[in-house]
Design an enzyme around this catalytic site. Structure first.
Site, PDB file in Angstrom:
ATOM      1  N   HIS A 171      33.406  35.813  45.261  1.00 40.36           N
ATOM      2  CA  HIS A 171      34.676  36.254  44.685  1.00 40.36           C
ATOM      3  C   HIS A 171      34.862  37.748  44.850  1.00 40.36           C
ATOM      4  O   HIS A 171      33.919  38.478  44.631  1.00 40.36           O
ATOM      5  CB  HIS A 171      34.774  35.846  43.217  1.00 40.36           C
ATOM      6  CG  HIS A 171      33.734  36.484  42.341  1.00 40.36           C
ATOM      7  ND1 HIS A 171      32.707  35.778  41.791  1.00 40.36           N
ATOM      8  CD2 HIS A 171      33.541  37.760  41.942  1.00 40.36           C
ATOM      9  CE1 HIS A 171      31.946  36.583  41.072  1.00 40.36           C
ATOM     10  NE2 HIS A 171      32.423  37.786  41.157  1.00 40.36           N
ATOM     11  N   LYS A 601      36.233  45.236  31.273  1.00 37.91           N
ATOM     12  CA  LYS A 601      37.538  44.701  30.858  1.00 37.91           C
ATOM     13  C   LYS A 601      37.628  44.656  29.329  1.00 37.91           C
ATOM     14  O   LYS A 601      38.688  44.830  28.743  1.00 37.91           O
ATOM     15  CB  LYS A 601      37.713  43.287  31.438  1.00 37.91           C
ATOM     16  CG  LYS A 601      39.068  42.657  31.132  1.00 37.91           C
ATOM     17  CD  LYS A 601      39.343  41.476  32.032  1.00 37.91           C
ATOM     18  CE  LYS A 601      38.537  40.269  31.680  1.00 37.91           C
ATOM     19  NZ  LYS A 601      39.066  39.489  30.561  1.00 37.91           N
TER      20      LYS A 601
END
Length: 967
Positions: A171, A601
């Protein structure tokens, strides 16, 4: 007429005015870049006519003017020009700028390789201006021996006992298609050869023709993936790097290590079985939030890797048979050769072999041994191929290589025999390279990690306890869970049979364990539990491995990601180590993975970086207390927002004692190409990891002073508070994020096989780390990277001006702090709040404009404070090379940014007013059969007006290429 002439001033001339002067004598970047551009513009004119080429130049010139003064009016002029293009031309112009950026990147790579070669020729390692990203193995060894006064033997012992395990992930995988990557590699090769010193005029002409052909082929290739990749596609893409560079790169690199050792007085080679470099993969094993990775996919991927490994060995074994033509050998080898010769059929011929297809005579004993190895490799490859294609094979397993030692043994026998007969020089040739490949890649090429979310294991346990009628595992406390799991682990009874009621999800988890049990254990690496929070998460996986009859259980690795989990990790590990059963199971070795993406995040880059630093220190202390050797597995992204950055520095800035010669780190999909895309890049990557790991172990960075820690703790609280108050608590934020960036359109890129969200509904917290970072990178605002730094600096400096001096000392004396600041500074060098302001004006509702303005003010304030702390007058003043490279790219990226903003406006508001002068500019050459309009037909199912979706995707890909860190 004069006007027309002015307009025709080429981008090349414009570039020369725009570009910074040469940074050094061997600086050929401007030259390379100008040559590629000239060739491309000629091709563009041939394919689409002069008017369209002029349009591209006009767009570029406006963009370059904006870069000089940052006047927002220039962006509006650019917007008018862009919206005046018809659909086909729009795609051609966006594609041209995306293509030019890729060419600029190639020019950079060739320039870096050119400088590196010059540096090595001069034997000059003093040029520290690029030491921020370089780490040479020879330089490191000399530094340790001559500057640090380590003995050569100490250095050799440390080196041969260290391991760097590089874990390739899928990814978000490449945002550049493989078809294009191969063409780019050929452009790179042509460019390197064109500037070679001894090139003849004829060679030059032929190379120039090849260069033009490859540039045109790349431009004529559809850049857009029309279907999303499957995990098998991702695996094949990842494996192609082994085929092309890594396979041959490893023995070549290890030879360089041997040479570097010789130069410090060690006359021994690195033993072939020293695990200096290892490779693992997540492609086809990482099922965290990716429903497309099924047990069947995992099985296929393992068989594919086994087939590829056997094929790579098989392709080299005949060369080795040619090389080892000697007749002298030791008794052990002669006896083995006689036995094999006796047992083979008298007149056996193998017509499927090209060389040595008849029975090898006994007076070539090495060839007899290697011939037997070749037969087994052939059957190993064919068995994997049949299993993969048909699910069965007629070739019995015992006729193939099933374990690593069985494969290594005859090769070691040849090596020992050659050394015994005085032929060590021959043994240390291709045979040593082959042995090193076998030790590095084994029979499985890479070891596949399995990754699964902890909640999925909890669901399985819950189904089991309910079936046994002893309650709901899900509702039990952590203590009760541990108690029950341990009683089962100590006991012998099977927990469940085929009558266990299951859902699709539970079946998927159990079938994955069954695949692990079915395949050879050398296929697998670690079993990683994401979102791990407690000891029971680890024990549950241990129990499931036992229940599913896995003969050699995988090591279980908890992954701590969120800030709270990182804080709780040391206590969870201490609890695990205090369990006798568990300590016996791990045999003094434990691995822990720390996640950079989700922690960033969750709390912002500043607090995440500091918490990761402290968590590592505490985890190491816990491990030392229980006499356990801890390996840290760093889950770093390719981008700074996800923990990326220069390898050498990232390793050297880790806390002391946390690496100790054992490092595992992810190489993310989006940076695999720049790490392994070409031979010299592969060599450089292996060198950086090996050298930095050695240096960290032998010359650990100093620990931070107590007052520095106290200041960092204060700042982390302020930074987290500011970050969360905006990202999670500010009611306008989610709407602003979705409008101001291409977040909603990101999914159209068909980049990776994983969905963008963990759960289809929900806010920022459900977004995966990549779709969170990617849109901010696209608008060059990079909010997740810098948000929090500014207020932290501001508050501690306002509180006491002495803190500014302390921060400056930290920057100069503490590698961790310096790296953290330098990476954010590099992101500021790539950023441009003017682009974010344009996006606001075009895409964001007016009531949110003040909020956007507020964020841009924070950006500027943070940048100013950061430069104060680093004592820099302007960004990147210490790295002229990077500064030059970024300035070269800026005009291309700005064009794509403006293109993207106006395209998003037309996608989201089909009624928005645009220029009406839309006559096609593109004129195909008389030989060409398809006009630019036909590009629009490549996407017949788009729900938007013709050409818009493709233009948008091309801008995304181009900006990603320009920022060199996708998401």
């Amino acid at each position: 007429m004069a006007n027309k002439m002015e307009k025709m001033a080429s981008i090349d001339a414009q570039l020369r005015q725009l570009a910074p002067a040469k940074v050094s004598e061997d600086d050929k970047l401007i030259e390379y870049d100008a040559l590629l551009l000239d060739r491309f513009l000629d091709i563009l004119q041939d394919l689409h006519g002069e008017d369209l080429k002029d349009s591209v130049q006009e767009v570029y010139e406006l963009s370059a003017e904006y870069e000089r003064k940052h006047d927002p009016k220039k962006l509006e002029e650019l917007g008018k020009l862009i919206t005046g293009l018809d659909a086909g031309d729009s795609i051609v112009v966006a594609k041209s700028f995306s293509h030019m950026l890729n060419l600029a990147n190639l020019a950079e790579e060739v320039q870096i390789a050119h400088r590196r070669r010059n540096k090595l020729k001069k034997g000059d390692f003093r040029d520290e201006s690029n030491a921020t990203t370089e780490s040479d193995i020879e330089e490191t060894l000399k530094k340790l021996v001559f500057n640090m006064k380590k003995s050569p033997q100490e250095v050799f012992d440390a080196l041969k006992n260290q391991t760097v395990d590089l874990v390739l992930t899928a990814h978000p995988t490449q945002s550049v298609r493989r078809s294009l990557l191969q063409k780019h590699a050929r452009v790179r090769n042509c460019l390197s050869q064109l500037y070679a010193k001894d090139i003849t005029p004829d060679d030059k002409q032929e190379l120039d023709e090849s260069l033009q052909r490859e540039i045109q082929a790349a431009f004529r290739t559809d850049e857009i993936k029309r279907t999303p990749p499957t995990p098998q596609d991702e695996m094949r893409a990842g494996m192609s790097y082994f085929h092309e560079t890594i396979w041959k790169g490893v023995p070549k690199f290890l030879r360089r290590v041997d040479t570097a050792l010789k130069n410090i007085g060690i006359n021994e080679r690195v033993p072939y079985n020293a695990p200096l470099i290892q490779f693992s993969s997540w492609m086809g094993g990482d099922r965290d939030g990716n429903p497309r990775v099924t047990p069947e996919v995992t099985r296929d991927v393992c068989l594919l890797a086994r087939m590829m490994a056997a094929n790579l060995y098989y392709s080299q074994i005949e060369d080795l048979m040619f090389e080892l033509s000697m007749w002298r050998c030791n008794d052990e080898l002669r006896d083995r050769a006689e036995e094999l010769h006796r047992n083979s059929k008298k007149d056996e011929v193998a017509k499927h072999y090209i060389e040595f297809w008849k029975k090898v005579p006994l007076n070539e004993p090495y060839r007899v041994i290697l011939g037997h190895v070749r037969d087994k490799l052939y059957r190993t490859r064919e068995r994997s191929r049949y299993l993969l294609a048909h699910g069965y094979s007629d070739i019995p397993e015992e006729d193939t290589f099933t374990n690593f030692d069985e494969f290594l043994e005859p090769l070691e026998l040849c090596y020992r025999s050659l050394c015994f007969c005085g032929d060590r020089a021959i043994a240390d040739g291709s045979l040593l390279d082959f042995l090193r490949q076998v030790s590095t890649f084994g029979l499985s090429l890479v070891r596949l990690d399995i990754r699964q979310e902890s909640d999925r294991h909890t669901d399985v346990m819950d189904a089991i306890t309910k079936h046994l009628e002893i309650g709901s595992y899900q509702e039990w406390s952590e203590e009760k869970r541990q108690e029950w799991l341990l009683s089962e682990l100590v006991g012998k009874r099977p927990l469940f049979g085929p009558d266990l009621p299951t859902t699709d999800e539970i079946r998927d988890v159990l079938d994955t364990f069954h695949v692990i049990a079915e395949l050879p254990s050398d296929n697998f690496g670690a079993y990683i539990i994401s979102m791990a929070t407690a000891p029971s998460d680890v024990l549950a996986v241990e129990l499931l491995q036992r229940e599913c009859k896995i003969k050699n259980p995988l090591r279980v690795v908890p992954l701590f990601e969120k800030l709270a989990d990182l804080e709780a990790a040391p206590a969870a590990l201490a609890r695990l180590f205090s369990i006798d059963w568990y300590r016996n199971r791990i045999d003094g070795k434990q691995e822990v993975m720390i996640g950079y993406s989700d922690s960033g995040k969750d709390a912002g880059r500043f607090s995440a970086a500091w918490q990761l630093y402290k968590a590592q220190e505490e985890l190491i202390n816990v491990a030392q207390k229980f006499s356990v050797k801890l390996t840290m597995f760093h889950g770093r992204g390719g981008t700074v927002g996800r923990g990326g950055g220069p390898t050498h520095l990232a390793i050297l800035s880790q806390p002391p004692d946390t690496i100790h010669g054992s490092l595992r780190v992810t190489v993310q999909g989006e940076v695999i190409e720049q790490s392994f895309g070409e031979e010299h890049l592969c060599f450089r990557t292996l060198q950086r990891f090996t050298a930095a790991t050695l240096e960290h172990g032998m010359r650990p960075p100093s620990s931070p002073k107590p007052e520095w820690r106290a200041l960092m703790d204060q700042m982390a609280i302020i930074a987290t508070e500011e970050y969360r108050s905006i990202v999670f608590k500010e009611p306008r934020f989610v709407e602003y994020f979705r409008l101001a960036t291409p977040e909603m359109e990101y999914g159209r890129m068909n980049i990776g096989s994983r969905p963008a969200k963990r759960r289809p509904s929900g806010g920022i917290e459900t977004l995966r780390a990549i779709p969170w970072i990617f849109p901010w990178t696209q608008t060059r605002f990079h909010l997740p990277v810098w948000l929090g730094f500014g207020s932290a600096f501001k508050q501690v400096i306002e509180k006491d001006v002495k803190n500014l001096h302390m921060l400056q000392d930290m920057y100069n004396q503490w590698p961790f702090f310096r790296v953290t600041i330098d990476l954010v500074e590099m992101v500021f060098a790539k950023g441009d709040p003017g682009i974010a302001a344009l996006n606001d004006r075009l895409l964001v509702s007016q009531n949110l404009w003040p909020f956007g303005e507020q964020l841009r003010n924070k950006y500027e304030e943070t940048k100013k404070l950061l430069l104060q702390v680093a004592t820099h007058k302007e960004v990147l003043e210490g790295d002229p090379y990077l500064k030059q490279r970024l300035r070269l790219r800026d005009s291309y990226i700005t064009t794509l940014n403006v293109f993207q903003a106006y395209t998003l406006k037309r996608i989201r508001d089909p009624k928005s007013s645009v220029n009406a002068s839309r006559l096609p500019l593109s004129r195909e050459s008389p030989e060409a059969t398809k006009p630019a309009d036909e590009l629009v037909t490549l996407n017949p199912t788009s729900e938007y007006a013709p050409g818009l979706e493709d233009t948008l995707i091309l801008t995304m890909k181009g900006i990603a290429a320009g920022m060199q860190n996708t998401g």
